[in-house]
Design a protein around this motif. Structure first.
Motif, PDB file in Angstrom:
ATOM      1  N   UNK A 226      -1.134  -1.427  -5.908  1.00  0.00           N
ATOM      2  CA  UNK A 226      -0.599  -0.541  -4.873  1.00  0.00           C
ATOM      3  C   UNK A 226      -1.228   0.849  -5.011  1.00  0.00           C
ATOM      4  N   UNK A 227      -1.444   1.501  -3.873  1.00  0.00           N
ATOM      5  CA  UNK A 227      -2.081   2.815  -3.827  1.00  0.00           C
ATOM      6  C   UNK A 227      -1.155   3.786  -3.094  1.00  0.00           C
ATOM      7  N   UNK A 228      -1.034   4.997  -3.654  1.00  0.00           N
ATOM      8  CA  UNK A 228      -0.305   6.064  -2.961  1.00  0.00           C
ATOM      9  C   UNK A 228      -1.263   6.702  -1.957  1.00  0.00           C
ATOM     10  N   UNK A 229      -1.019   6.450  -0.680  1.00  0.00           N
ATOM     11  CA  UNK A 229      -1.934   6.883   0.368  1.00  0.00           C
ATOM     12  C   UNK A 229      -1.740   8.360   0.724  1.00  0.00           C
ATOM     13  N   UNK A 230      -2.750   8.921   1.352  1.00  0.00           N
ATOM     14  CA  UNK A 230      -2.702  10.317   1.801  1.00  0.00           C
ATOM     15  C   UNK A 230      -1.447  10.587   2.629  1.00  0.00           C
ATOM     16  N   UNK A 231      -1.091   9.630   3.486  1.00  0.00           N
ATOM     17  CA  UNK A 231       0.048   9.833   4.394  1.00  0.00           C
ATOM     18  C   UNK A 231       1.357  10.031   3.641  1.00  0.00           C
ATOM     19  N   UNK A 232       1.488   9.401   2.470  1.00  0.00           N
ATOM     20  CA  UNK A 232       2.705   9.574   1.675  1.00  0.00           C
ATOM     21  C   UNK A 232       2.823  11.018   1.200  1.00  0.00           C
ATOM     22  N   UNK A 233       1.734  11.576   0.684  1.00  0.00           N
ATOM     23  CA  UNK A 233       1.743  12.967   0.223  1.00  0.00           C
ATOM     24  C   UNK A 233       1.943  13.932   1.393  1.00  0.00           C
ATOM     25  N   UNK A 234       1.313  13.622   2.506  1.00  0.00           N
ATOM     26  CA  UNK A 234       1.437  14.479   3.677  1.00  0.00           C
ATOM     27  C   UNK A 234       2.886  14.524   4.156  1.00  0.00           C
ATOM     28  N   UNK A 235       3.504  13.344   4.256  1.00  0.00           N
ATOM     29  CA  UNK A 235       4.908  13.277   4.684  1.00  0.00           C
ATOM     30  C   UNK A 235       5.798  14.027   3.698  1.00  0.00           C
ATOM     31  N   UNK A 236       5.578  13.780   2.387  1.00  0.00           N
ATOM     32  CA  UNK A 236       6.427  14.395   1.355  1.00  0.00           C
ATOM     33  C   UNK A 236       6.322  15.920   1.417  1.00  0.00           C
ATOM     34  N   UNK A 237       5.113  16.428   1.539  1.00  0.00           N
ATOM     35  CA  UNK A 237       4.915  17.881   1.530  1.00  0.00           C
ATOM     36  C   UNK A 237       5.573  18.550   2.740  1.00  0.00           C
ATOM     37  N   UNK A 238       5.725  17.808   3.814  1.00  0.00           N
ATOM     38  CA  UNK A 238       6.350  18.356   5.020  1.00  0.00           C
ATOM     39  C   UNK A 238       7.871  18.244   5.002  1.00  0.00           C
ATOM     40  N   UNK A 239       8.382  17.193   4.333  1.00  0.00           N
ATOM     41  CA  UNK A 239       9.799  16.850   4.475  1.00  0.00           C
ATOM     42  C   UNK A 239      10.657  17.128   3.233  1.00  0.00           C
ATOM     43  N   UNK A 240      10.073  17.122   2.043  1.00  0.00           N
ATOM     44  CA  UNK A 240      10.854  17.152   0.814  1.00  0.00           C
ATOM     45  C   UNK A 240      10.527  18.401   0.008  1.00  0.00           C
TER      46      UNK A 240
END
Length: 206
Positions: free
Chosen positions: A143-157
């Protein structure tokens, strides 16, 4: 969240270290740039070896006012007077460890590529959540942590996020706008000049 500042460096030790040499190598890296935190992440389960390593690295880190945490070993973190612990079981033990170590301790956890585990860990009191690896590696389950996961996290959490595992210059450049920390370890320690290699990673962030 507002736009992230340049990510900080979260330094991870190799799984095996030579105590006659590694503290000097670590000191050189810490003196070369500002490091937010060091994680003692040895593969051994030998309490004596872990304790000796922690004592040696604590001296190096504390002289430079750098936090030192240990992977997994909650009791050792407390006994050895370290700043906290890095968990590897996603959100499962965050709440208990937070209660055991208190509010001042650093408690972070690795959540692989699971947004759900990350959110649960954050809600349970984690100081940071770590996602990775960020690219293909023969280790783990693929499994890979994709760019979109970091992008979402940085915006929401609000809880800081760490990108760790399979980092290279291109990936650091890509993820720099959407992560708070880079967890860097073997990427520099397996080179002849770890401080210089780390400098190349930092240059790629800007």
């Amino acid at each position: 969240m507002s736009e992230l500042e340049q990510p900080q460096i979260y330094l991870i030790t190799p799984p095996e270290i030579e105590l006659s040499k590694f503290p000097t190598e670590l000191a050189k890296v810490l003196d070369s740039t500002e490091i937010a935190c060091v994680r003692l992440a040895l593969a051994t389960r030998d309490e004596s070896r872990l304790s000796r390593a922690a004592d040696a690295l604590r001296e190096v880190c504390y002289q430079r006012e750098t936090a030192l945490v240990i992977s997994e070993h909650v009791l050792l973190a407390e006994r050895l007077g370290l700043d906290g612990v890095h968990l590897t079981d996603a959100a499962r033990s965050v709440r208990k460890v937070r209660k055991d170590l208190g509010t001042d301790a650093i408690v972070g956890t690795h959540c692989a590529a699971s947004r759900h585990d990350g959110m649960t860990a954050a809600e349970s009191g984690a100081d940071y959540v770590c996602f990775g690896p960020v690219a293909q590696t023969p280790l783990g389950d693929g499994s890979i942590a994709e760019f979109e996961l970091f992008e979402w996290w940085s915006q929401m959490i609000e809880v800081p996020v760490v990108a760790e595992g399979a980092l290279d210059i291109d990936m650091v450049r890509k993820l720099a706008p959407v992560t708070d920390f880079f967890g860097i370890g073997e990427e520099i320690w397996r080179t002849d000049d770890p401080a210089a290699r780390l400098g190349e990673f930092i240059a790629a962030m800007t």
